[in-house]
Motif scaffolding. Sequence first.
Motif, PDB file in Angstrom:
ATOM      1  N   TRP A   1     -15.678   0.230  -1.965  1.00  0.00           N
ATOM      2  CA  TRP A   1     -14.452   0.190  -2.820  1.00  0.00           C
ATOM      3  C   TRP A   1     -13.798   1.210  -2.079  1.00  0.00           C
ATOM      4  O   TRP A   1     -14.170   2.360  -1.494  1.00  0.00           O
ATOM      5  N   VAL A   2     -12.294   1.059  -1.734  1.00  0.00           N
ATOM      6  CA  VAL A   2     -11.328   2.113  -1.037  1.00  0.00           C
ATOM      7  C   VAL A   2     -10.388   2.144  -2.097  1.00  0.00           C
ATOM      8  O   VAL A   2      -9.746   1.392  -2.469  1.00  0.00           O
ATOM      9  N   SER A   3     -10.184   3.508  -2.386  1.00  0.00           N
ATOM     10  CA  SER A   3      -8.923   3.895  -3.382  1.00  0.00           C
ATOM     11  C   SER A   3      -8.206   4.995  -2.694  1.00  0.00           C
ATOM     12  O   SER A   3      -8.396   5.681  -1.907  1.00  0.00           O
TER      13      SER A   3
ATOM     14  N   GLY B   1      -2.554  -1.014  -3.214  1.00  0.00           N
ATOM     15  CA  GLY B   1      -2.822  -2.397  -3.619  1.00  0.00           C
ATOM     16  C   GLY B   1      -1.589  -3.104  -3.918  1.00  0.00           C
ATOM     17  O   GLY B   1      -0.423  -2.711  -3.623  1.00  0.00           O
ATOM     18  N   SER B   2      -1.679  -4.086  -4.599  1.00  0.00           N
ATOM     19  CA  SER B   2      -0.700  -5.162  -4.998  1.00  0.00           C
ATOM     20  C   SER B   2      -0.768  -5.297  -6.401  1.00  0.00           C
ATOM     21  O   SER B   2      -1.613  -5.099  -7.204  1.00  0.00           O
TER      22      SER B   2
ATOM     23  N   GLY C   1      -7.070  -0.361  -5.583  1.00  0.00           N
ATOM     24  CA  GLY C   1      -7.579   0.013  -4.548  1.00  0.00           C
ATOM     25  C   GLY C   1      -8.071  -1.482  -3.852  1.00  0.00           C
ATOM     26  O   GLY C   1      -7.526  -2.357  -4.427  1.00  0.00           O
ATOM     27  N   VAL C   2      -9.147  -1.229  -3.001  1.00  0.00           N
ATOM     28  CA  VAL C   2      -9.538  -2.578  -2.249  1.00  0.00           C
ATOM     29  C   VAL C   2     -11.072  -2.611  -2.617  1.00  0.00           C
ATOM     30  O   VAL C   2     -11.730  -1.562  -2.254  1.00  0.00           O
TER      31      VAL C   2
ATOM     32  N   PHE D   1       0.592  -1.211  -0.037  1.00  0.00           N
ATOM     33  CA  PHE D   1       0.119  -0.050   0.032  1.00  0.00           C
ATOM     34  C   PHE D   1       0.967   1.311  -0.093  1.00  0.00           C
ATOM     35  O   PHE D   1       1.757   1.408   0.871  1.00  0.00           O
ATOM     36  N   SER D   2       0.614   2.157  -0.957  1.00  0.00           N
ATOM     37  CA  SER D   2       1.468   3.490  -0.844  1.00  0.00           C
ATOM     38  C   SER D   2       0.292   4.519  -0.577  1.00  0.00           C
ATOM     39  O   SER D   2      -0.807   4.684  -0.890  1.00  0.00           O
ATOM     40  N   PHE D   3       0.771   5.425   0.227  1.00  0.00           N
ATOM     41  CA  PHE D   3      -0.026   6.438   0.943  1.00  0.00           C
ATOM     42  C   PHE D   3       0.482   7.653   0.346  1.00  0.00           C
ATOM     43  O   PHE D   3      -0.046   8.813   0.910  1.00  0.00           O
ATOM     44  N   LYS D   4       1.311   7.771  -0.496  1.00  0.00           N
ATOM     45  CA  LYS D   4       1.908   9.102  -1.015  1.00  0.00           C
ATOM     46  C   LYS D   4       1.322   8.962  -2.385  1.00  0.00           C
ATOM     47  O   LYS D   4       0.859  10.260  -2.500  1.00  0.00           O
TER      48      LYS D   4
END
Length: 190
Positions: free
Chosen positions: A188-190, A105-106, A153-154, A96-99
């Motif tokens: 959905w989370v992105s 995601g993967s 995303g998830v 997961f990248s928060f930047k």
Amino acid sequence: FPVTIRVGGTLGGRVHLQGGAKKTIAGKLSLDGDRVQILSSSGPVWPVTPSDFSALIAGVWNSEESSLKIEDLQMMLGQKGQPQDLQVGLDRPAAFSFKKKGEMGSKEPAVLQWSLRGMELAAVVPLMVPPEKLKVKGGQLSANGRANIQRTGVELTGRLESRAMNASGVWIRGDLRVNSVALDFRGWVS
């Protein structure tokens, strides 16, 4: 409205952390337990019968890139030879990248699955709401779901069910009886 929550039983394991300030931090947590039960000041909460517990969580945090890689996530709570009260499992590593938006995601899709059973609303509600406002009897809870972790995303899907619940109190203004209620969710989370 103070409530004390503690874990009963025998719980032990290992924690390994490596790294430091402005460096990548790698961590691994491995726990095993015997006769484990979550308890509150009002008595046993969950599971009803003390159970075996195991957890393995491993990951890497890179502060410079604001990224987290979950390398392994497995958790089980239940009695041997019986359906588990809690199961959580990640089928492969996920990053997961928060930047950088759009990179959560993967690279290879990963799936996190979970299931929970045997918890009663009657045991959980007093931890969050004073009994004079809402008193619950019964309310057998079960839930299951999955998180499909993709590059962008998830996707979350699942079901939450409760059976055989009676409730009363100031918030309800009378008595409420629920035989069965189910909630299917998708998000959905992105």
